[in-house]
Design a protein around this motif. Structure first.
Motif, PDB file in Angstrom:
ATOM      1  N   ASP A  10      41.514 -20.350  59.112  1.00 27.90           N
ATOM      2  CA  ASP A  10      41.521 -19.365  58.017  1.00 27.90           C
ATOM      3  C   ASP A  10      42.860 -18.635  57.904  1.00 27.90           C
ATOM      4  OD1 ASP A  10      41.475 -17.601  60.148  1.00 27.90           O
ATOM      5  OD2 ASP A  10      39.538 -16.700  59.660  1.00 27.90           O
ATOM      6  N   GLY A  11      43.861 -19.102  58.655  1.00 29.63           N
ATOM      7  CA  GLY A  11      45.190 -18.516  58.576  1.00 29.63           C
ATOM      8  C   GLY A  11      45.453 -17.417  59.587  1.00 29.63           C
ATOM      9  N   SER A  12      44.409 -16.930  60.245  1.00 23.88           N
ATOM     10  CA  SER A  12      44.583 -15.895  61.268  1.00 23.88           C
ATOM     11  C   SER A  12      44.901 -16.555  62.601  1.00 23.88           C
ATOM     12  CB  SER A  12      43.323 -15.029  61.378  1.00 23.88           C
ATOM     13  OG  SER A  12      42.182 -15.813  61.668  1.00 23.88           O
ATOM     14  N   LYS A  13      45.637 -15.833  63.433  1.00 23.40           N
ATOM     15  CA  LYS A  13      46.099 -16.394  64.695  1.00 23.40           C
ATOM     16  C   LYS A  13      45.207 -15.971  65.861  1.00 23.40           C
ATOM     17  CE  LYS A  13      50.910 -16.832  63.248  1.00 23.40           C
ATOM     18  NZ  LYS A  13      52.329 -16.582  63.585  1.00 23.40           N
ATOM     19  N   THR A  14      45.316 -16.726  66.947  1.00 22.83           N
ATOM     20  CA  THR A  14      44.611 -16.370  68.174  1.00 22.83           C
ATOM     21  C   THR A  14      45.417 -16.873  69.361  1.00 22.83           C
ATOM     22  OG1 THR A  14      42.448 -16.324  69.267  1.00 22.83           O
ATOM     23  CG2 THR A  14      43.167 -18.451  68.361  1.00 22.83           C
ATOM     24  N   ILE A  15      44.919 -16.599  70.555  1.00 21.54           N
ATOM     25  CA  ILE A  15      45.582 -17.019  71.786  1.00 21.54           C
ATOM     26  C   ILE A  15      44.828 -18.198  72.382  1.00 21.54           C
ATOM     27  CG2 ILE A  15      46.300 -16.319  74.108  1.00 21.54           C
ATOM     28  CD1 ILE A  15      46.327 -13.415  73.042  1.00 21.54           C
ATOM     29  N   GLN A  16      45.568 -19.205  72.761  1.00 16.97           N
ATOM     30  CA  GLN A  16      44.974 -20.382  73.407  1.00 16.97           C
ATOM     31  C   GLN A  16      45.422 -20.444  74.861  1.00 16.97           C
ATOM     32  OE1 GLN A  16      46.383 -24.518  72.554  1.00 16.97           O
ATOM     33  NE2 GLN A  16      44.260 -24.845  71.907  1.00 16.97           N
ATOM     34  N   ILE A  17      44.463 -20.670  75.757  1.00 19.83           N
ATOM     35  CA  ILE A  17      44.757 -20.901  77.172  1.00 19.83           C
ATOM     36  C   ILE A  17      44.712 -22.407  77.378  1.00 19.83           C
ATOM     37  CG2 ILE A  17      44.081 -20.423  79.553  1.00 19.83           C
ATOM     38  CD1 ILE A  17      42.775 -17.878  78.564  1.00 19.83           C
ATOM     39  N   GLU A  18      45.878 -22.992  77.499  1.00 19.13           N
ATOM     40  CA  GLU A  18      45.977 -24.451  77.435  1.00 19.13           C
ATOM     41  C   GLU A  18      45.276 -25.153  78.590  1.00 19.13           C
ATOM     42  OE1 GLU A  18      49.830 -25.841  75.251  1.00 19.13           O
ATOM     43  OE2 GLU A  18      50.438 -24.267  76.661  1.00 19.13           O
ATOM     44  N   GLN A  23      40.095 -20.853  73.620  1.00 17.95           N
ATOM     45  CA  GLN A  23      40.770 -19.892  72.755  1.00 17.95           C
ATOM     46  C   GLN A  23      40.035 -18.550  72.778  1.00 17.95           C
ATOM     47  OE1 GLN A  23      41.706 -23.666  72.244  1.00 17.95           O
ATOM     48  NE2 GLN A  23      39.759 -23.081  71.280  1.00 17.95           N
ATOM     49  N   TYR A  24      40.760 -17.482  72.439  1.00 19.52           N
ATOM     50  CA  TYR A  24      40.119 -16.186  72.302  1.00 19.52           C
ATOM     51  C   TYR A  24      39.152 -16.178  71.124  1.00 19.52           C
ATOM     52  CZ  TYR A  24      42.849 -13.558  75.751  1.00 19.52           C
ATOM     53  OH  TYR A  24      43.381 -13.066  76.922  1.00 19.52           O
ATOM     54  N   HIS A  25      39.457 -16.956  70.086  1.00 18.41           N
ATOM     55  CA  HIS A  25      38.600 -17.045  68.901  1.00 18.41           C
ATOM     56  C   HIS A  25      38.516 -18.495  68.459  1.00 18.41           C
ATOM     57  CE1 HIS A  25      40.915 -13.173  68.729  1.00 18.41           C
ATOM     58  NE2 HIS A  25      39.695 -12.694  68.707  1.00 18.41           N
ATOM     59  N   SER A  26      37.639 -18.767  67.526  1.00 25.14           N
ATOM     60  CA  SER A  26      37.418 -20.132  67.053  1.00 25.14           C
ATOM     61  C   SER A  26      38.651 -20.693  66.341  1.00 25.14           C
ATOM     62  CB  SER A  26      36.227 -20.154  66.091  1.00 25.14           C
ATOM     63  OG  SER A  26      36.113 -21.414  65.460  1.00 25.14           O
ATOM     64  N   VAL A  27      38.958 -21.950  66.633  1.00 22.72           N
ATOM     65  CA  VAL A  27      40.060 -22.609  65.920  1.00 22.72           C
ATOM     66  C   VAL A  27      39.686 -22.845  64.460  1.00 22.72           C
ATOM     67  CG1 VAL A  27      40.953 -23.739  67.995  1.00 22.72           C
ATOM     68  CG2 VAL A  27      39.251 -24.924  66.596  1.00 22.72           C
ATOM     69  N   HIS A  28      38.397 -22.738  64.119  1.00 22.36           N
ATOM     70  CA  HIS A  28      37.944 -22.927  62.739  1.00 22.36           C
ATOM     71  C   HIS A  28      38.125 -21.659  61.903  1.00 22.36           C
ATOM     72  CE1 HIS A  28      36.166 -26.839  63.677  1.00 22.36           C
ATOM     73  NE2 HIS A  28      35.734 -26.286  64.795  1.00 22.36           N
ATOM     74  N   GLY A  29      38.630 -20.605  62.520  1.00 21.89           N
ATOM     75  CA  GLY A  29      38.885 -19.351  61.806  1.00 21.89           C
ATOM     76  C   GLY A  29      38.556 -18.147  62.669  1.00 21.89           C
ATOM     77  N   ALA A  30      39.577 -17.482  63.179  1.00 17.26           N
ATOM     78  CA  ALA A  30      39.362 -16.343  64.075  1.00 17.26           C
ATOM     79  C   ALA A  30      38.641 -15.201  63.358  1.00 17.26           C
ATOM     80  CB  ALA A  30      40.698 -15.860  64.638  1.00 17.26           C
ATOM     81  N   ILE A  31      39.169 -14.782  62.224  1.00 13.91           N
ATOM     82  CA  ILE A  31      38.559 -13.678  61.478  1.00 13.91           C
ATOM     83  C   ILE A  31      37.194 -14.086  60.935  1.00 13.91           C
ATOM     84  CG2 ILE A  31      38.769 -12.301  59.359  1.00 13.91           C
ATOM     85  CD1 ILE A  31      41.784 -12.144  59.915  1.00 13.91           C
TER      86      ILE A  31
END
Length: 224
Positions: A10-18, A23-31
């Motif tokens: 959804d264009g919003s960013k998040t943090i990924q722990i590789e 991820q802190y939020h869903s890759v399908h849309g954090a917001i």
């Protein structure tokens, strides 16, 4: 462990722990995910269905993280003139460098640098972020929570049971049950069978709901 900022659908960013592929939020849309799980099925549900004309709601967030859930709750408090006392628990706060790369201030068109303000305020003390939103950030482990009958809503937003199963146990959920007031609501993105069993075992009444984009289901638990 290696961490990086990624842009979600959804264009919003998040943090990924590789190393965990987490991820802190869903890759399908954090917001999108935060609004669906915590705001729509948690905060707004409680306020419309279970709130007996209280002017102030208390929210406990398990996993304060990037502050996204707090910001979205703040927006609701301003829109509805609803007083929210918000407590965010986090053992490992996000770094200032990572926060600078997140784009919630721009995507949500926030005013008055409110995203920066919630992260700039000191831990372990209460702060009036706006007229309707008070924030307390606590730096501690979830297992150290011993509150009794303090909260109306819990956002359970810990890292997944796949990588941190110790955060999704009966012992942890018993602490959540005790921390909620009668008719209090806990919402989480997880719908694992082990999570449902743990919630039921400590006394919660649970509902399986449609999940956010990219996830079939989520859970809502109520302390009846």
């Amino acid at each position: 462990m290696q961490r990086k900022i990624i842009t979600t659908a959804d264009g919003s960013k998040t943090i990924q722990i590789e190393g965990w592929n987490e991820q802190y939020h869903s890759v399908h849309g954090a917001i999108q995910e935060a609004n669906h799980v915590y705001i729509e099925h948690g905060l707004l549900f409680f306020n419309s269905e279970l709130n007996s004309e209280k002017n102030t709601l208390t929210v406990l967030e398990i996993g304060f993280g990037t502050g996204l859930n707090a910001i979205l709750s703040l927006l609701i408090s301003e829109q509805q003139k609803l007083q929210i006392d918000y407590v965010g628990v986090e053992a490992y706060p996000v770094s200032s460098e990572e926060l600078k790369e997140l784009n919630y201030q721009e995507v949500l068109q926030l005013k008055n640098n409110v995203f920066e303000n919630i992260h700039a305020c000191n831990w372990e003390s209460s702060h009036d972020i706006t007229k309707h939103f008070t924030l307390t950030k606590l730096k501690k482990f979830f297992s150290d929570i011993n509150d009794i009958n303090c909260y109306d809503i819990i956002y359970f937003d810990a890292f997944g049971a796949r990588v941190q199963p110790e955060l999704w146990t009966e012992d942890i959920f018993k602490k959540m049950y005790d921390a909620l007031r009668l008719n209090g609501v806990l919402v989480t993105y997880s719908c694992k069978g082990s999570v449902k069993r743990a919630l039921k075992s400590v006394g919660f009444s649970i509902e399986r709901l449609n999940g956010p984009p990219g996830k079939r289901h989520m859970l809502r638990a109520i302390k009846r």
